[in-house]
Design an enzyme around this catalytic site. Structure first.
Site, PDB file in Angstrom:
ATOM      1  N   LYS A   1     -27.119  -1.846  35.786  1.00 29.89           N
ATOM      2  CA  LYS A   1     -27.360  -2.884  35.138  1.00 29.89           C
ATOM      3  C   LYS A   1     -28.257  -3.999  36.200  1.00 29.89           C
ATOM      4  O   LYS A   1     -29.134  -4.743  36.113  1.00 29.89           O
ATOM      5  CB  LYS A   1     -26.320  -3.544  34.498  1.00 29.89           C
ATOM      6  CG  LYS A   1     -25.867  -3.016  33.267  1.00 29.89           C
ATOM      7  CD  LYS A   1     -26.922  -2.864  32.145  1.00 29.89           C
ATOM      8  CE  LYS A   1     -26.156  -2.158  30.763  1.00 29.89           C
ATOM      9  NZ  LYS A   1     -27.189  -2.047  29.838  1.00 29.89           N
TER      10      LYS A   1
ATOM     11  N   TYR B   1     -21.691   1.692  36.297  1.00 24.89           N
ATOM     12  CA  TYR B   1     -22.185   0.937  35.099  1.00 24.89           C
ATOM     13  C   TYR B   1     -22.932  -0.451  35.879  1.00 24.89           C
ATOM     14  O   TYR B   1     -23.861  -0.690  35.299  1.00 24.89           O
ATOM     15  CB  TYR B   1     -21.042   0.603  34.221  1.00 24.89           C
ATOM     16  CG  TYR B   1     -21.524  -0.474  33.152  1.00 24.89           C
ATOM     17  CD1 TYR B   1     -22.635   0.034  32.223  1.00 24.89           C
ATOM     18  CD2 TYR B   1     -21.223  -1.541  32.954  1.00 24.89           C
ATOM     19  CE1 TYR B   1     -22.915  -0.659  31.150  1.00 24.89           C
ATOM     20  CE2 TYR B   1     -21.471  -2.381  31.974  1.00 24.89           C
ATOM     21  CZ  TYR B   1     -22.235  -2.101  31.066  1.00 24.89           C
ATOM     22  OH  TYR B   1     -22.685  -2.991  29.859  1.00 24.89           O
TER      23      TYR B   1
ATOM     24  N   SER C   1     -28.718  -6.449  29.083  1.00 22.96           N
ATOM     25  CA  SER C   1     -27.978  -6.217  30.330  1.00 22.96           C
ATOM     26  C   SER C   1     -26.397  -6.154  30.337  1.00 22.96           C
ATOM     27  O   SER C   1     -26.013  -5.760  29.152  1.00 22.96           O
ATOM     28  CB  SER C   1     -28.753  -6.759  31.563  1.00 22.96           C
ATOM     29  OG  SER C   1     -27.930  -6.550  32.885  1.00 22.96           O
TER      30      SER C   1
END
Length: 291
Positions: A159, A155, A141
Site C-alpha cells: 500500500k 501488506y 489503499s
C-alpha cells in the site's frame, strides 16, 4: 439532468467493491464490474439490464484481462467516468514468516494490478473520452499505506508503494487532461472481504504473546471490525458526485488518528534531524529541486 456516470470497479466479489457496485447501480449509474469469478454477481445480473451492468472476468495480475476489460467498456459504453481501483487482499504474518512467493503474489495484485489498471484508465480518459472530459481514479489503499502495523508489513509495503505511485502519477498528469486521482485510506472496516486477509502461520521466533505481532494476531482472530463498509462507499460516492476530488481521503476516525500520529512523528523527525542537513551543499553550487 446529468447523464449517469460509468464506473469501472475491480474486485467486486466482496467488500468495498461489491458495496460500491450495488450503491452506484441503486443511484442509476452504470457499472462495469470486474472480478475473477463472474458467477458471484449472478444476482445483480438478474436485477439489472445489460445497459446498466456489465460483468467481466478480470484477474488484475493479467495484463490481457485488463486490456480486454477496458476495450469492452469502450465498445459497450463508449465512455468512462470513474475507476474504483479496489482489487486486493491483506497478508498477515511476520516478515520472517512470509515466503518470497507469498510476498510477490501480494504485490502482483495490490501493487502491479492496481498500477496497470491505473495506466489503462489514464489512457482511456485521455484518448477515448471527449477531449478535456477526463475522469477520476479512486485508489483503494489503507491506513496501512502510511501507518504500518506489526505482522502486516508486506501488506503495508504494497500500500505504501501504491500511494507513492499514485502521488507521482498525480504530479505527472497535465491539468488539461482533467484526470483526478484520489487515494482512499480506510481504517478498520467490517466487510466480507476481511475473509480475504490471509493469516499465515506464525514464525516461531515471534510466538511470545507479548510481542507486537502476536498481540495484533490475537486481536484479528474472530474480530468484528467497527467500520461500516456500506457507509464508506456511500460517502466516497457522494465525494465523487460533489466534483471536488481530494488527493487523499482518510476514512474513519481511526484513520484520522493514525494520520495525525504519523504527522506528529514526521514533524518530530524534522526537528530532531534538521541540524544534520544545514551544511550539505556543494561549495560551487548546482541544481536544487524543490518540493
Amino acid at each position: 439532468m446529468a447523464s449517469p456516470k460509468v464506473w469501472f470497479i475491480t474486485g467486486t466479489s466482496s467488500g468495498f467493491g461489491r458495496s460500491m457496485t450495488e450503491y452506484a447501480l441503486s443511484k442509476g449509474d452504470i457499472v462495469v464490474a470486474t472480478l475473477r469469478k463472474p458467477q458471484v454477481l449472478s444476482d445483480l445480473e438478474a436485477r439489472y439490464s445489460a445497459d446498466k451492468l456489465l460483468v467481466l472476468k478480470v484477474d488484475v495480475t493479467r495484463q490481457e484481462d485488463i486490456d480486454e476489460a477496458f476495450a469492452r467498456t469502450r465498445s459497450v459504453f463508449g465512455r468512462l467516468d470513474v475507476v474504483f481501483n479496489n482489487a486486493g487482499y491483506a497478508l498477515a504474518t511476520e516478515i520472517e514468516g512470509t515466503s518470497d512467493d507469498k510476498a510477490r503474489e501480494l504485490f502482483e495484485t495490490n501493487f502491479w494490478g492496481a498500477t496497470n489498471v491505473s495506466r489503462a484508465a489514464v489512457k482511456f480518459f485521455r484518448e477515448v473520452n471527449e477531449v478535456g472530459k477526463g475522469g477520476t481514479i479512486l485508489q483503494v489503499s489503507s491506513v496501512a499505506g502510511f501507518h504500518a502495523l506489526p505482522g502486516m508489513s508486506y501488506y503495508a509495503a504494497s500500500k505504501y508503494a501504491l500511494e507513492g505511485f499514485s502521488d507521482g502519477l498525480t504530479k505527472e498528469l497535465p491539468a488539461s487532461w482533467n484526470i483526478n486521482i484520489c487515494i482512499i485510506e480506510p481504517g478498520v472496516f467490517n466487510t466480507n472481504g476481511n475473509s480475504a486477509a490471509m493469516m499465515l502461520p506464525q514464525h516461531p521466533a515471534y510466538a511470545d504473546e507479548s510481542f507486537p505481532a502476536s498481540v495484533l494476531r490475537q486481536m484479528l482472530e474472530g474480530a468484528v471490525m467497527e467500520g461500516d463498509a456500506d457507509k464508506l462507499t456511500r460517502t466516497v460516492y457522494e465525494v465523487v458526485q460533489g466534483g471536488k476530488i481530494p488527493k487523499r481521503l482518510p476514512m474513519g476516525l481511526d484513520a484520522l488518528e493514525a494520520l495525525n500520529f504519523r504527522i506528529d512523528n514526521l514533524k518530530a523527525t524534522v526537528d530532531e534531524t534538521k541540524g544534520w542537513s544545514v551544511d550539505l551543499r556543494r561549495a560551487d553550487g548546482g541544481l536544487r529541486i524543490r518540493a
